[in-house]
Design an enzyme around this catalytic site. Sequence first.
Site, mmCIF file in Angstrom:
data_model
loop_
_atom_site.group_PDB
_atom_site.id
_atom_site.type_symbol
_atom_site.label_atom_id
_atom_site.label_comp_id
_atom_site.label_asym_id
_atom_site.label_seq_id
_atom_site.Cartn_x
_atom_site.Cartn_y
_atom_site.Cartn_z
ATOM 1 N N HIS A 6 56.268 141.567 74.144
ATOM 2 C CA HIS A 6 55.614 142.864 74.715
ATOM 3 C C HIS A 6 53.940 142.729 74.612
ATOM 4 O O HIS A 6 53.361 143.608 74.561
ATOM 5 C CB HIS A 6 56.045 143.991 73.585
ATOM 6 N N SER A 60 31.419 134.908 91.745
ATOM 7 C CA SER A 60 31.550 136.191 92.722
ATOM 8 C C SER A 60 30.220 136.271 93.534
ATOM 9 O O SER A 60 29.099 135.521 93.462
ATOM 10 C CB SER A 60 31.227 137.502 91.631
ATOM 11 N N LYS A 70 29.808 135.813 87.175
ATOM 12 C CA LYS A 70 31.541 135.681 87.117
ATOM 13 C C LYS A 70 31.762 134.164 87.461
ATOM 14 O O LYS A 70 31.113 133.461 88.129
ATOM 15 C CB LYS A 70 31.801 136.668 88.352
ATOM 16 N N GLU A 110 45.421 133.050 90.714
ATOM 17 C CA GLU A 110 45.787 134.501 91.300
ATOM 18 C C GLU A 110 46.337 134.405 92.766
ATOM 19 O O GLU A 110 47.314 135.137 93.147
ATOM 20 C CB GLU A 110 44.376 135.208 91.451
#
Length: 468
Positions: free
Chosen positions: A164, A285, A291, A298
Amino acid sequence: MAGGVTGGSAGTWSDRFEQGLHPFIEAFNASIRFDLTLLQEDLDGSIAHARMLASTGVISSDEADQLVQGLETVRREAAEGTFQPGLADEDVHFAVERRLIALLGPVGKKLHTGRSRNDQVGTDLRLWLRRRLDELDGDLQRLQRALFQQADQHRSTLIPGYTHLQRAQPLCLAHHLLAYMEMLERDRQRLRDVRGRVNICPLGAAALAGTPVPIDRRRTASDLGFETIYSNSLDAVSDRDFCVEFTAAASLVMAHLSRLSEEVIAWASEEFAFVRLTDRCATGSSLMPQKKNPDVPELVRGKTGRVFGHLQGLLTMIKGLPLAYNKDFQEDKEALFDAFRTTRDCTEAMAILFEEGLSFRPERLEQAVATDFSNATDVADYLVARGVPFREAYQLVGAVVRRCLDENCLLRDLSLEAWKELHPAFEADLHEALAPRAVVAARRSEGGTAFERVDEQLALWAQRLQGS
Ligand code: ARG
């Protein structure tokens, strides 16, 4: 119109047709834009067909030689970039036949004896997929090797195990990575199984009913390396199960890659900080200079939907089709090609990611497992080993956890006296038993995360990867 295959008045078709196609419909109908992908397989299939026609005496061996040479010329022209069919060719099969007739004259017109584009396209597609399946297997194996390398290096690194997405019990990191090896192994088995049903030859089924021309289906099949032939001509030209099966197997590959991607994305976040991404496989970024983004996993996660979508598209495409060939089948190609390309690219990208795109941070992982309650089950197991019924031990430890949460401390922070007050079975060895490393080492059941178990599994994988 740019001259037909047969040279008939309306272009491609027999003299039954008086007019050419409406230009929009010509483009709508054509598959040449994407089915040139099948060129090599179309040439291979035609060469086998020409040789077979000579072997049964339908054409002379001189004619067969001319056809084979002509087809090889098309192959060469394609390699040199001078074979450039257009919309008027409709598809790869017509494009090749048209070029052959232009090269050879009347002999070229004999190639299509005893076959149809219906059995031809099925043959091409199966030859194509058979080759691609072998390539994909190689990529999956490369990813397995990359995962194995990481697992091998992290035989004694710990990582929190979750259920979970809540801390559950600590694990050996290698054990976690080997779970993906198992998934990929099942994927490889499934793809091998699909290969068996791809490797059946429909050539010779002709349009739908077979042919009166004396052909030798076994000969073309074995020339092309097929294991066997379709027994029923209708089934031969109407079967696209293998496209669905491949895309279903590819969907599971993608599901597995996507799950792995999701973990890497989480692990690379500042909240987890379990891995560092190398500059080779991460991006920045355009706005935020601090970043470093996990674009590779992804994209893999994002591309999964395409393959699932193709599976749905293919299933819907075949549903409700009457026997035998229907033009709907032309829709199989883009789905199949894209499902393959996507799965292969994603597998390779993940292999590169695990080869050189990330490194685990053992210090962070060690700290993570030392500062949670993931050893709570082990306190219960400690009592069970000393004769306390499990459910009673479970209740007791639950109360201790609540107390620790109230007092803002961990289980290991409670003194032996405090434990003894809770239950007389607790002894001085309790603290040792609660250490994350001890907790992991204790899970010696078969398939468990104990270091010795994981070492056994790593040895098996090393053997398997050597053999495959
Ligand atoms: N381009 C067609 C396809 O991809 C080839 C087969 C055409 N057969 C036919 N009867 N129109 O399916």
